[in-house]
Design an enzyme around this catalytic site. Structure first.
Site, PDB file in Angstrom:
ATOM      1  N   ASN A 350       0.858  -1.192   0.000  1.00 43.49           N
ATOM      2  CA  ASN A 350       0.000   0.000   0.000  1.00 43.49           C
ATOM      3  C   ASN A 350       0.904   1.255   0.000  1.00 43.49           C
ATOM      4  O   ASN A 350       2.120   1.134   0.086  1.00 43.49           O
ATOM      5  CB  ASN A 350      -0.913  -0.052   1.224  1.00 43.49           C
ATOM      6  CG  ASN A 350      -0.140   0.223   2.493  1.00 43.49           C
ATOM      7  OD1 ASN A 350       0.971  -0.278   2.661  1.00 43.49           O
ATOM      8  ND2 ASN A 350      -0.688   1.033   3.362  1.00 43.49           N
ATOM      9  N   CYS A 352       2.048   3.600   2.041  1.00 39.87           N
ATOM     10  CA  CYS A 352       3.132   3.900   3.009  1.00 39.87           C
ATOM     11  C   CYS A 352       3.963   2.691   3.396  1.00 39.87           C
ATOM     12  O   CYS A 352       4.879   2.777   4.230  1.00 39.87           O
ATOM     13  CB  CYS A 352       2.530   4.571   4.225  1.00 39.87           C
ATOM     14  SG  CYS A 352       1.640   6.071   3.760  1.00 39.87           S
ATOM     15  N   GLU A 354       3.264  -0.218   4.976  1.00 37.85           N
ATOM     16  CA  GLU A 354       3.041  -1.084   6.143  1.00 37.85           C
ATOM     17  C   GLU A 354       2.230  -2.333   5.804  1.00 37.85           C
ATOM     18  O   GLU A 354       2.094  -3.216   6.635  1.00 37.85           O
ATOM     19  CB  GLU A 354       2.368  -0.302   7.274  1.00 37.85           C
ATOM     20  CG  GLU A 354       0.922   0.123   7.047  1.00 37.85           C
ATOM     21  CD  GLU A 354       0.814   1.445   6.270  1.00 37.85           C
ATOM     22  OE1 GLU A 354       1.816   1.823   5.638  1.00 37.85           O
ATOM     23  OE2 GLU A 354      -0.250   2.070   6.293  1.00 37.85           O
TER      24      GLU A 354
HETATM   25  P1  ADP Z   1      -4.756   7.643   9.107  1.00 35.76           P
HETATM   26  O1  ADP Z   1      -3.979   8.231  10.240  1.00 35.76           O
HETATM   27  O2  ADP Z   1      -5.492   8.690   8.331  1.00 35.76           O
HETATM   28  O3  ADP Z   1      -5.653   6.533   9.503  1.00 35.76           O
HETATM   29  P2  ADP Z   1      -2.184   6.704   8.033  1.00 35.76           P
HETATM   30  O4  ADP Z   1      -1.389   7.944   7.943  1.00 35.76           O
HETATM   31  O5  ADP Z   1      -1.877   5.758   9.149  1.00 35.76           O
HETATM   32  O6  ADP Z   1      -3.761   7.038   8.027  1.00 35.76           O
HETATM   33  O7  ADP Z   1      -2.027   5.924   6.681  1.00 35.76           O
HETATM   34  C1  ADP Z   1      -2.430   4.581   6.594  1.00 35.76           C
HETATM   35  C2  ADP Z   1      -2.718   4.204   5.182  1.00 35.76           C
HETATM   36  O8  ADP Z   1      -3.883   4.884   4.747  1.00 35.76           O
HETATM   37  C3  ADP Z   1      -1.667   4.615   4.176  1.00 35.76           C
HETATM   38  O9  ADP Z   1      -0.601   3.737   4.111  1.00 35.76           O
HETATM   39  C4  ADP Z   1      -2.480   4.590   2.923  1.00 35.76           C
HETATM   40  O10 ADP Z   1      -2.678   3.265   2.470  1.00 35.76           O
HETATM   41  C5  ADP Z   1      -3.792   5.169   3.382  1.00 35.76           C
HETATM   42  N1  ADP Z   1      -3.844   6.624   3.206  1.00 35.76           N
HETATM   43  C6  ADP Z   1      -3.278   7.573   3.958  1.00 35.76           C
HETATM   44  N2  ADP Z   1      -3.537   8.799   3.490  1.00 35.76           N
HETATM   45  C7  ADP Z   1      -4.304   8.637   2.396  1.00 35.76           C
HETATM   46  C8  ADP Z   1      -4.907   9.496   1.448  1.00 35.76           C
HETATM   47  N3  ADP Z   1      -4.782  10.800   1.507  1.00 35.76           N
HETATM   48  N4  ADP Z   1      -5.621   8.940   0.465  1.00 35.76           N
HETATM   49  C9  ADP Z   1      -5.762   7.633   0.382  1.00 35.76           C
HETATM   50  N5  ADP Z   1      -5.228   6.774   1.243  1.00 35.76           N
HETATM   51  C10 ADP Z   1      -4.502   7.242   2.234  1.00 35.76           C
END
Ligand code: ADP
Length: 695
Positions: A350, A352, A354
């Site tokens: 995905n 990031c 993880e």
């Molecule tokens: P959150 O804190 O918003 O739950 P994270 O920063 O932990 O999200 O990111 C987790 C995952 O969510 C990312 O690896 C990616 O797959 C998805 N993600 C994060 N930001 C976005 C975005 N702007 N649009 C789509 N998917 C996102």
């Protein structure tokens, strides 16, 4: 009624000003006609808890039990001890049905295919996932290189990168209904003929210009990293020209398919190949090693060129130093430690990193707020291990329910996701937990604590998933004999330390603090798994927690603090924002003077500030003060006790030379990390990254 609105809810006091701002901007539901808010933060937590607890009815639970589970969910959410990923918070119980953050979509070398896996099928899938707030990852390695032939039109192929640009533009256009801008991971494996273009796709003149909605990573293998170390050459391959097409040149058919279907034979061959060394995968009854695959590719005329591995690596390093891209994905580490390796080879993650996922799989995440588990006992801060274990248990149940509550945008995604039922329980607030315990982030003690916490969380998450299997059954693709217990291959702590070569020993205080972890019996757990099965093929994952950490009011993921105080420019003027833990310390030392704070806000750090008390300078370490070695050691510690991936940015000071990036990338490989990303301060003019940790 009206009374509900007037009633003051004490739990709202837990929410910081920034948390309220984020919730207000994007999470709290509005009436679509009047655009007025129709819920408060507590109502949002209630909506999520009640929607996800409702799933239990499908498993024959009575109303009383459903209500009890709802209360437990609501408790951990409203106390900010655990939060699910953004799509779950935003979409639970609403018309938009995606609750997961992570998706991997296959891209075959064809415009469209009957089973919906062509380039434009993938584009469509991406659009529907982005529209609802999910992030997507793709491996573009199957696409024929630039300049190659297109048989149907006798034309010339434009190559993977030009297709990636279409995905990029589409991401801009969709913009996720205004709630979240799209996020993508683009992967290309290091053997692809166009790899040099890919490496440079976001650097030099293309920096800040091209593929702005993509993180890009080169998929590398052990054979490649070894070739880098030895200065050997490696072949580049045209995937269209090999019958291993659709995979990569490492694939080699060892035995006839029928023969391979005998499971014991697969295992025997696998063992034999492992002994011979090299990368070995089993996929659709196909086993391969590097050398054998190479011979095949050569015979088929699929090798376009030989290049020096060292030079290729240097280009990768240069790009990452210049702009943060590309990162590396260690494909062997990913597949070696994939519990359901027998379902195929993982090619991408995905956005990031993880979540390494098979084609069409999705995963939902949730993170525990570690800061909440620091408690005072006998006048000293310590860790509430029991509370942590209990939160893990409800966290895993909640995440597992998300799989059933999800409304999947595509049939393929639903099928793949329900087959393996992957969930990713992670953490946030590590840095603040450490500060509360008085342990500097860049110390062997802190790394040891990371290692022990990861182990504890993995153990209890597995245990929770085994308990769920008793109640609701194992994931459908579970195979008791072939499922790989990933904890068996965790590197010992001392080993990690010796690879990096940092000085220092774990203190007896920290050993004592984490004693409970040493008593965990993983073998007993394995016996239970074999007896009862397991509900989820993966259970943990360390996400960046870019927004949910703001909602929880804590530091993101396993990252150190970014700045102790900083100036925020808003429409009506400049504000100094100050970390509340830091402010508390300043007060303790009677240093909470506006002039002092203003001074700190200039750099955001105090490590070199001779006017600050030594204890504070040691404990309040920020991302750029922490050496890359300690960044890596934390990431490696969390990766050892983890069946998915660990997202982390190795933050570098702007003056670090390219050699530092090289060292980081090589060390990351040796430490068994699954993917690595660096970000050198100020290396991008405008930093469009969607999560907070990349400033
Ligand atoms: P959150 O804190 O918003 O739950 P994270 O920063 O932990 O999200 O990111 C987790 C995952 O969510 C990312 O690896 C990616 O797959 C998805 N993600 C994060 N930001 C976005 C975005 N702007 N649009 C789509 N998917 C996102």
């Amino acid at each position: 009624g009206k009374g509900k609105w007037n009633k003051f809810d004490e739990k709202d006091l837990l929410l910081t000003y920034n948390a309220l701002k984020v919730l207000e901007a994007r999470y709290l539901l509005k009436d679509p006609n009047t655009l007025r808010y129709i819920e408060t933060p507590q109502m949002m937590f209630r909506r999520v808890a009640s929607y996800l607890a409702g799933v239990e009815r499908q498993y024959g639970k009575g109303e009383e039990e459903v209500k009890r589970i709802e209360e437990e969910f609501y408790k951990v959410l409203s106390q900010l001890k655990f939060l699910p990923n953004t799509p779950t918070l935003m979409n639970s119980g609403t018309r938009l049905g995606i609750l997961s953050a992570c998706f991997v979509i296959p891209v075959r070398d064809s415009m469209v295919t009957p089973n919906g896996e062509g380039i434009y099928d993938a584009l469509r899938a991406m659009a529907v996932v982005h529209q609802q707030g999910g992030g997507t990852g793709f491996d573009f390695s199957e696409l024929r290189p630039k300049g190659d032939v297109v048989a149907s039109t006798a034309g010339v192929a434009s190559g993977p990168i030009s297709f990636m640009r279409i995905f990029d533009v589409s991401t801009d256009v969709v913009k996720q209904g205004g709630k979240r801008r799209g996020a993508n991971m683009g992967v290309m494996h290091v053997w692809h003929s166009d790899i040099e273009d890919f490496i440079k796709a976001k650097t030099g003149q293309l920096k800040d210009v091209q593929l702005q909605n993509f993180n890009i990573s080169v998929g590398v293998y052990d054979y490649f990293m070894q070739a880098v170390e030895r200065g050997e050459t490696v072949p580049l391959i045209n995937p269209r020209k090999t019958r291993i097409n659709g995979k990569d040149y490492e694939y080699y058919i060892v035995k006839a398919r029928g023969y391979m279907e005998e499971e014991w034979i697969q295992e025997e061959i696998l063992r034999e190949l492992e002994e011979r060394g090299g990368s070995v995968y089993l996929d659709e009854s196909v086993i391969i090693t590097v050398d054998e695959a190479l011979a095949i590719a050569e015979k088929e005329g699929a090798i376009t060129r030989w290049v020096n591995a060292r030079q290729l690596f240097d280009e990768i390093v240069k790009g990452a130093w210049d702009s943060g891209d590309p990162g590396l994905l260690f494909i062997d580490a990913i597949n070696r430690r994939h519990p359901v390796w027998y379902l195929g080879k993982i090619q991408a993650t995905n956005p990031c990193g993880e979540e390494p996922l098979l084609s069409w799989e999705s995963c939902n995440l949730g993170s525990i707020n570690l800061e909440k588990f620091v408690v005072e006992r006998e006048g000293r801060p310590t860790i509430d291990w029991e509370g942590l274990a209990e939160t893990i248990r409800y966290g895993v149940r909640l995440l597992d329910n998300v799989i059933d509550a999800n409304r999947y945008p595509l049939k393929q995604i639903e099928e793949a996701t329900k087959k393996t039922r992957k969930v990713g329980l992670g953490v946030m607030g590590l840095a603040r937990m450490l500060i509360k315990l008085g342990i500097p982030y860049d110390s062997v003690d802190a790394v040891y604590l990371s290692y022990q916490l990861a182990k504890f969380i993995y153990y209890h998450a597995l245990k929770a998933s085994i308990e769920l299997a008793k109640e609701k059954g194992s994931f459908p693709a579970y195979d008791s004999r072939r499922y790989k217990d990933v904890w068996e291959s965790a590197m010992p702590f001392d080993h990690l330390i010796s690879i990096v070569g940092v000085e220092g020993k774990v203190s007896s205080d920290v050993k004592k603090l984490t004693e409970v972890v040493d008593r965990l019996d993983f073998d007993q757990l394995k016996a239970e798994r074999i007896k009862h099965g397991i509900r989820n093929s993966t259970v943990v994952s360390v996400a960046p927690t870019g927004t949910i950490s703001i909602i929880a009011g804590t530091s993101s993921s396993i990252e150190p603090l970014f700045a102790l105080a900083f100036v925020r420019n808003v429409a009506v003027g400049k504000f100094i924002e100050i970390d509340p833990l830091f402010l508390a310390y300043l007060r303790k030392y009677e240093l909470d003077d506006p002039e002092v704070v203003k001074k700190v806000a200039e750099t955001g750090m105090i490590g070199e500030n001779p006017f600050m008390p030594k204890t504070m300078r040691r404990v309040f370490r920020t991302a750029h003060e922490v050496s890359p070695e300690f960044h890596l050691l934390h990431q490696a510690s969390w990766q050892q006790w983890n069946d998915s991936g660990t997202s982390k940015t190795i933050n570098l000071r702007s003056e670090e030379p390219p050699e530092t990036v090289e060292r980081v990338y090589l060390l990351a490989w040796k430490l068994g990390i699954k993917g690595v990303t660096v970000y050198r301060d100020k290396s991008k003019s405008q930093q469009v990254i969607y999560f907070g940790i990349k400033k």
